[in-house]
Design an enzyme around this catalytic site. Structure first.
Site, PDB file in Angstrom:
ATOM      1  N   ASP A  96       0.818  -1.226   0.000  1.00 18.44           N
ATOM      2  CA  ASP A  96       0.000   0.000   0.000  1.00 18.44           C
ATOM      3  C   ASP A  96       0.844   1.267   0.000  1.00 18.44           C
ATOM      4  OD1 ASP A  96      -2.054  -1.908   0.419  1.00 18.44           O
ATOM      5  OD2 ASP A  96      -1.872  -1.672   2.580  1.00 18.44           O
ATOM      6  N   GLU A 139     -11.277  -0.974  -3.326  1.00 14.17           N
ATOM      7  CA  GLU A 139     -10.601  -0.325  -2.209  1.00 14.17           C
ATOM      8  C   GLU A 139      -9.421   0.492  -2.707  1.00 14.17           C
ATOM      9  OE1 GLU A 139      -9.531  -3.588   0.303  1.00 14.17           O
ATOM     10  OE2 GLU A 139      -7.815  -4.177  -0.916  1.00 14.17           O
TER      11      GLU A 139
END
Length: 537
Positions: free
Chosen positions: A54, A222
């Site tokens: 991420d 997401e």
């Protein structure tokens, strides 16, 4: 030799690109005097080797700043710096000493932004006694210190993956994902006004879009990142299963004339997913250089080593078609690409820590629930003194593994052990899953821990010498061998020549670490003279 990037362990060098993105312009180009030569030099992915899931990046002037998920390893949220988007150095952490007072686990998905002279880190964490929440911390310097402002939203099924954006009127909003997939529910991407102090959401929330389970998105969408371009808001997002051996992750994009929509998903989604070298690409952020080129910093699994080093940080350029939609090169995720600034990252062949500095290098990690119980003694020709703990693995200090094939060695001062203390070298998935070798006054023990169950694999008499060298060799990430020596030349093989199958080690969201431990009563210690990791062919 696998090209990964040289680390002399006080400093880990990575590779990456530059761009200034801010909450005010959400990724638009900033002014700079920097010029770029015609790219004739290439760089190798990953630019962030090892477990850097991420990743998020922002450009401020000519500096690039990045961060990434920490999960259950402290210190929390690394701050990385680069001048060229391919060479990265860890220069600090958002929470270097302890976790925010309100949170206790799952430190995921940070987003770094810059607005009006301040850096903001929006992050996800599990609230004590509760579920996933989104918090924010701020600093006037990218390297900190950061002030935590606490949680902003905590939905019943969890809130995750925040991104700040200003709308067409200049008002500040926060966009995030409701973590419905944790309960087998849909995953809406929400938006809501955020006050300028970043202490509270205000007004009514609204939905941008949600996952369509009949498409490639599967059970979730997401990791939104929103970019303004030519009259549109573009939301880059990830879909389907993010992590582990069953991952199917990919990247899609949707666009809208206004933040509130309606949002149109690109008919050619996913625009990024896998290649011959990498798989399960996703959850990144976009940074624009001074010339207006857009680059995506994101994570993926390397197919050869797969889950063992974890989700590694990659960089690829985004180009824009005549139809206004973004696209990546046909071979993306790339193994090699043109270096944005005509510079490339050095190859990492070894990592050496001789403990001759006053502090540990920023690349060292320890479990979130553990204090950093150690002391460096550079005046003693370099020594690390670890305070022991009676916990399952004891006190742990570890490094990310960068490949599936590596050798870790260390020198332990056996004479420093007392009152039942043991210490040694291990490959670590988490507190409940590890494989290692322990040394005590009398014995040398090879052991494994799986789901908190400890198994002794081999036990021999410890050498009589005051010091002993320990070695761990990993192949393909999960085949482990251990040995010991008193002189570093003649090695005594453990595990009877049979490699230990450690495929169970990495948790679904993390890579394997390799490092040192000290176990025993709280008043005992263990002393190490050096630590080395060599990445193999």
């Amino acid at each position: 030799m696998k090209k990964i990037g040289l680390v002399l362990l006080s400093w880990v060098v990575f590779s990456c690109n530059s761009n200034k993105s801010s909450e005010a312009d959400s990724g638009q180009t900033a002014s700079s005097n920097q010029t770029t030569k015609t790219a004739s030099v290439t760089y190798n992915n990953p630019v962030l080797p090892g477990d850097y899931a991420d990743p998020s990046v922002v450009r401020v002037g000519d500096d690039y700043w990045a961060t990434a998920t920490s999960s259950e390893w402290a210190p929390l949220y690394p701050i990385l710096h680069s001048k060229n988007l391919v060479d990265w150095e860890t220069v600090g952490h958002v929470f270097p000493e302890k976790a925010p007072a309100w949170a206790d686990a799952h430190f995921w998905a940070p987003e770094i932004t810059y607005d009006n002279g301040k850096y903001y880190i929006y992050y996800t964490a599990k609230k004590k006694g509760g579920n996933l929440c989104i918090g924010v911390a701020s600093s006037t310097k990218a390297t900190g210190p950061y002030t935590d402002h606490g949680p902003l939203v905590c939905q019943e099924v969890g809130s995750i993956d925040a991104f700040p954006i200003r709308d067409e009127k200049g008002d500040l909003y926060m966009v995030w994902k409701e973590d419905g997939n944790s309960q087998k529910l849909p995953t809406p991407i929400w938006g809501q006004r955020l006050n300028e102090e970043r202490t509270a959401l205000i007004g009514e929330r609204f939905e941008l879009f949600r996952n369509d389970p009949k498409t490639w998105e599967g059970g979730l969408v997401e990791g939104p990142f929103i970019l303004k371009r030519n009259g549109y808001y573009y939301t880059f997002y990830s879909g389907d299963a993010c992590c582990g051996r069953g991952c199917t992750y990919g990247v899609g994009v949707a666009r809208s004339k206004t933040l509130r929509g309606p949002w149109e998903k690109y008919a050619s989604n996913p625009i990024l997913k896998q290649s011959d070298t990498w798989k399960c690409a996703g959850h990144g952020s976009i940074v624009s250089d001074a010339q207006g080129r857009d680059f995506y910093l994101y994570h993926a699994y390397q197919k050869d080593d797969f889950v063992y080093p974890g989700r590694q940080g990659l960089l690829d350029e985004i180009t824009w078609g005549k139809d206004g939609w973004p696209q990546f090169a046909k071979n993306a995720p790339t193994a090699t690409a043109a270096a944005p600034f005509n510079q490339n990252a050095p190859d990492i062949y070894s990592l050496i820590e001789e403990f001759n500095q006053k502090t540990l290098a920023e690349s060292w990690q320890w479990p979130v629930n553990q204090k950093s119980n150690y002391q460096i003694k550079p005046e003693s020709n370099g020594q690390l003194v670890m305070k022991a703990s009676p916990a399952e693995l004891g006190t742990v200090l570890a490094q990310r593994t960068l490949t599936g094939d590596y050798t870790t060695t260390t020198l332990l001062d056996k004479s420093s052990l007392s009152n039942g203390a043991t210490a040694g070298l291990a490959a670590i998935g988490d507190n409940s899953n590890a494989v290692g070798v322990s040394v005590s006054k009398g014995d040398l023990v090879l052991w494994s821990v799986k789901d908190n169950k400890v198994t002794t694999l081999e036990k021999v008499k410890a050498p009589t010498e005051n010091t002993v060298q320990l070695k761990l060799t990993a192949r393909k990430g999960n085949k482990l061998e251990f040995a010991w020596s008193t002189n570093g030349t003649a090695w005594n093989q453990l595990n009877k020549g049979q490699a230990i199958d450690a495929a169970y080690l990495p948790p679904w969201d993390r890579g394997v670490r390799t490092g040192l431990f000290a176990k025993g009563p709280v008043n005992t210690t263990a002393t190490f003279d050096w630590f080395k990791v060599e990445n193999l062919d």
